[in-house]
Design a protein around this motif. Sequence first.
Motif, PDB file in Angstrom:
ATOM      1  N   PHE A 117      29.715  35.859  49.125  1.00  0.00           N
ATOM      2  CA  PHE A 117      29.409  36.616  48.024  1.00  0.00           C
ATOM      3  C   PHE A 117      29.881  38.866  48.476  1.00  0.00           C
ATOM      4  N   SER A 118      29.045  39.059  49.442  1.00  0.00           N
ATOM      5  CA  SER A 118      29.515  40.603  50.100  1.00  0.00           C
ATOM      6  C   SER A 118      31.534  40.251  49.684  1.00  0.00           C
ATOM      7  N   LEU A 119      31.807  39.425  50.414  1.00  0.00           N
ATOM      8  CA  LEU A 119      33.120  39.703  50.661  1.00  0.00           C
ATOM      9  C   LEU A 119      33.952  39.413  49.161  1.00  0.00           C
ATOM     10  N   TYR A 120      33.279  38.619  48.440  1.00  0.00           N
ATOM     11  CA  TYR A 120      33.842  38.112  46.946  1.00  0.00           C
ATOM     12  C   TYR A 120      33.975  39.186  46.741  1.00  0.00           C
ATOM     13  N   ASN A 121      32.710  40.319  46.473  1.00  0.00           N
ATOM     14  CA  ASN A 121      32.248  41.159  45.672  1.00  0.00           C
ATOM     15  C   ASN A 121      33.119  42.543  46.730  1.00  0.00           C
ATOM     16  N   GLN A 122      33.432  42.719  46.978  1.00  0.00           N
ATOM     17  CA  GLN A 122      34.811  43.765  47.972  1.00  0.00           C
ATOM     18  C   GLN A 122      35.794  43.127  47.441  1.00  0.00           C
ATOM     19  N   TYR A 123      36.534  41.905  47.609  1.00  0.00           N
ATOM     20  CA  TYR A 123      37.938  41.821  47.151  1.00  0.00           C
ATOM     21  C   TYR A 123      38.223  41.163  45.542  1.00  0.00           C
ATOM     22  N   LYS A 124      37.476  41.364  45.139  1.00  0.00           N
ATOM     23  CA  LYS A 124      37.822  40.425  43.515  1.00  0.00           C
ATOM     24  C   LYS A 124      38.569  41.264  42.525  1.00  0.00           C
ATOM     25  N   LYS A 125      38.288  42.739  42.551  1.00  0.00           N
ATOM     26  CA  LYS A 125      38.802  43.138  41.763  1.00  0.00           C
ATOM     27  C   LYS A 125      40.088  43.750  41.619  1.00  0.00           C
ATOM     28  N   ALA A 126      40.390  43.866  42.845  1.00  0.00           N
ATOM     29  CA  ALA A 126      42.284  43.860  43.515  1.00  0.00           C
ATOM     30  C   ALA A 126      42.731  42.197  43.584  1.00  0.00           C
ATOM     31  N   MET A 127      41.955  42.088  44.150  1.00  0.00           N
ATOM     32  CA  MET A 127      42.672  40.555  43.422  1.00  0.00           C
ATOM     33  C   MET A 127      42.946  39.896  42.430  1.00  0.00           C
ATOM     34  N   TYR A 128      41.908  40.030  41.476  1.00  0.00           N
ATOM     35  CA  TYR A 128      42.235  40.219  40.099  1.00  0.00           C
ATOM     36  C   TYR A 128      43.237  40.684  39.596  1.00  0.00           C
ATOM     37  N   ASN A 129      43.314  41.863  39.829  1.00  0.00           N
ATOM     38  CA  ASN A 129      44.441  43.341  39.609  1.00  0.00           C
ATOM     39  C   ASN A 129      45.709  42.291  40.258  1.00  0.00           C
ATOM     40  N   LEU A 130      45.927  41.600  40.765  1.00  0.00           N
ATOM     41  CA  LEU A 130      47.348  41.162  41.331  1.00  0.00           C
ATOM     42  C   LEU A 130      47.768  39.474  40.585  1.00  0.00           C
ATOM     43  N   ALA A 131      46.244  38.858  41.049  1.00  0.00           N
ATOM     44  CA  ALA A 131      46.906  37.852  39.461  1.00  0.00           C
ATOM     45  C   ALA A 131      47.112  38.043  38.295  1.00  0.00           C
ATOM     46  N   HIS A 132      46.506  39.171  37.465  1.00  0.00           N
ATOM     47  CA  HIS A 132      46.722  39.111  36.643  1.00  0.00           C
ATOM     48  C   HIS A 132      48.466  39.777  36.304  1.00  0.00           C
TER      49      HIS A 132
END
Length: 177
Positions: free
Chosen positions: A25-40
Motif C-alpha cells: 500500500f505504501s509503494l502504491y501510494n508513492q507511485y499511483k499518481k505518476a503512473m496514472y498520469n502516464l497511463a492517461h
Amino acid sequence: MDNLSINIHAQLIEKCKNGDSQAQFSLYNQYKKAMYNLAHRILNNREDAEDILQEAFVDCFRNIGSFRFESTFGAWLKKILLNRCINHMRKKKLDLTLCENLPPVIYEEEEEVTYDTGKIFKGIEMLPDGYRIILTLYLLEGYDHSEISQILDISESTSKSQYMRAKERLRRILSIK
C-alpha cells in the motif's frame, strides 16, 4: 534520493516480496499518481487509465520477487505499466498505425511562440494515438528512439519520423486554438 531514503525504499520492496500488504500500500501510494498520469497520457481515457493502473500494480506485486534492483523500482513499474497500455491498445485495436513511407516533413523557420502547458497537454490529447504515444514516451517520459522502437516493435527511424510528425501536428493544433 539520499542513502536513507534508498534504504527505506529497498526495505519496503523487500517487505512486499514477503507479502506485506502495508508495504504494498505504501509503494502504491508513492507511485499511483505518476503512473496514472502516464497511463492517461498514453491511453487518453480516464477509465482505461484507472483500470490499467490497477492491473499494472497487480502484476507488479505478483511478480515483485523477480525485481532485482538492476533498475529503479519506478522504472521497473513504468515498464510494466507501458506494456499493459500497449497491450490494451492492441487488444482494443486502437489506431496505432505508424507509417514508414510518408514523405519527410518540411519545416519552415518559425518565430518563437510560447504556449500555456495546459494547452499543450490538451493538444497532445488531440493527437492520433500513434503520434501521442511516441511524443509522450520521448518528450515527457524521456525514452530515446531506440527504447521506443523496442517498446512499440517499430524501427528507430519510424519512431523518429513519427515524433517529428507528432510535433508538427501539435504545432498546428496549438496554432488553431
